[in-house]
Design an enzyme around this catalytic site. Sequence first.
Site, PDB file in Angstrom:
ATOM      1  N   LYS A  49      12.469  -9.737  21.935  1.00  9.39           N
ATOM      2  CA  LYS A  49      11.463 -10.808  21.973  1.00  9.39           C
ATOM      3  C   LYS A  49      12.035 -12.046  22.660  1.00  9.39           C
ATOM      4  CE  LYS A  49       9.408  -9.045  17.753  1.00  9.39           C
ATOM      5  NZ  LYS A  49       9.486  -9.054  16.285  1.00  9.39           N
ATOM      6  N   GLN A  93      10.069 -11.616  10.747  1.00  6.73           N
ATOM      7  CA  GLN A  93      10.437 -10.244  11.074  1.00  6.73           C
ATOM      8  C   GLN A  93      10.487  -9.413   9.793  1.00  6.73           C
ATOM      9  OE1 GLN A  93      10.764  -9.060  14.273  1.00  6.73           O
ATOM     10  NE2 GLN A  93      10.855  -7.068  13.306  1.00  6.73           N
ATOM     11  N   ASP A 116       1.664 -12.872  14.474  1.00  4.68           N
ATOM     12  CA  ASP A 116       1.493 -11.435  14.240  1.00  4.68           C
ATOM     13  C   ASP A 116       0.090 -11.024  13.805  1.00  4.68           C
ATOM     14  OD1 ASP A 116       3.564  -9.646  14.730  1.00  4.68           O
ATOM     15  OD2 ASP A 116       4.742 -10.389  13.045  1.00  4.68           O
TER      16      ASP A 116
HETATM   17  N1  GUN Z   1       8.592  -5.003  11.748  1.00  4.09           N
HETATM   18  C1  GUN Z   1       8.140  -3.858  12.284  1.00  4.09           C
HETATM   19  N2  GUN Z   1       7.053  -4.085  13.060  1.00  4.09           N
HETATM   20  C2  GUN Z   1       6.822  -5.414  12.993  1.00  4.09           C
HETATM   21  C3  GUN Z   1       5.834  -6.266  13.579  1.00  4.09           C
HETATM   22  O1  GUN Z   1       4.940  -5.857  14.320  1.00  4.09           O
HETATM   23  N3  GUN Z   1       5.943  -7.576  13.267  1.00  4.09           N
HETATM   24  C4  GUN Z   1       6.917  -8.058  12.463  1.00  4.09           C
HETATM   25  N4  GUN Z   1       6.916  -9.358  12.211  1.00  4.09           N
HETATM   26  N5  GUN Z   1       7.834  -7.312  11.901  1.00  4.09           N
HETATM   27  C5  GUN Z   1       7.782  -5.983  12.182  1.00  4.09           C
END
Ligand code: GUN
Length: 283
Positions: A49, A93, A116
């Site tokens: 990211k 996360q 998200d």
């Molecule tokens: N962990 C696994 N997939 C995701 C996601 O799409 N967003 C976040 N924040 N954590 C994750």
Amino acid sequence: MTVIADGKEIAEKIYKNLKERVEKLKRKPVLSVVITEDNEAGKIYVRNKEHACEKIGIISQTTHFPANISESEILSKIEELNADVNTDAILIQLPLPSHIDSKKILNSISARKDADGFHYSNAGKMFTGQIPYSVACTPKGIIKLLDEYQINLKGLNTVILGRSDIVGKPVAQLLLQRDATVTICHSKTKNIDFYTKNADLIVVAIGKPKFLKADMIKDNAIIIDVGISKVNGKICGDVDFENVYSKASLITPVPGGIGPLTVAMLMQNTVELAEHNLITDDW
Ligand code: GUN
């Protein structure tokens, strides 16, 4: 001929567009990521990211907390980020350590900064046909990929394997919005083959490497693989790619399929939230 969908190429196109949008803003968008130190897989995603942010001019700020962090300390950090006018988007996360109530944490993020789309008001708006501030990145990326390959979803018999809040449930909603017929299968579903064999489109998001085999699908099915696992040092998805490939009409590879689009959609969500924050100012 089977089409192997190129998620990387689509992601690059999206980045080009986002970079131009970022250049029009009065300052660079800021995405703030919170991660706990025990989340090894998450660290890799967070690095990806950060690279994507660099590419298009988003400022990425990451807070690393120890695994024994208290819920209230994470909540305080989020409160601080919510109040900071220069923070446009916030991402927690997942997974968080088991002593933390993840839903409480996700719901504490301002819906207007929810990178998200996991906040209940954003998810709820999406589920009730209203416009949310953001939509979950992987489901949004799946629809983007299907659009890029001009798949008409109307009336398609779609089967989703997996009922997670992150992928299965939201992608079902997005497919329904496009007039697909949607079935969700999960760990308690009896005779999964019965559903998959009749599916025009299958989304696999169960975290079981190479689960979907050729004898479970019909000829010319569209196969979307959301899984990502490491088997004998090699990254593979939930679909047995070599086995399924020639029978499908379109298939997403792992890596290089849905993964790059998930990151691209996070970048898009961040730019959209920043545009609202800096231009529209209509909150
Ligand atoms: N962990 C696994 N997939 C995701 C996601 O799409 N967003 C976040 N924040 N954590 C994750």
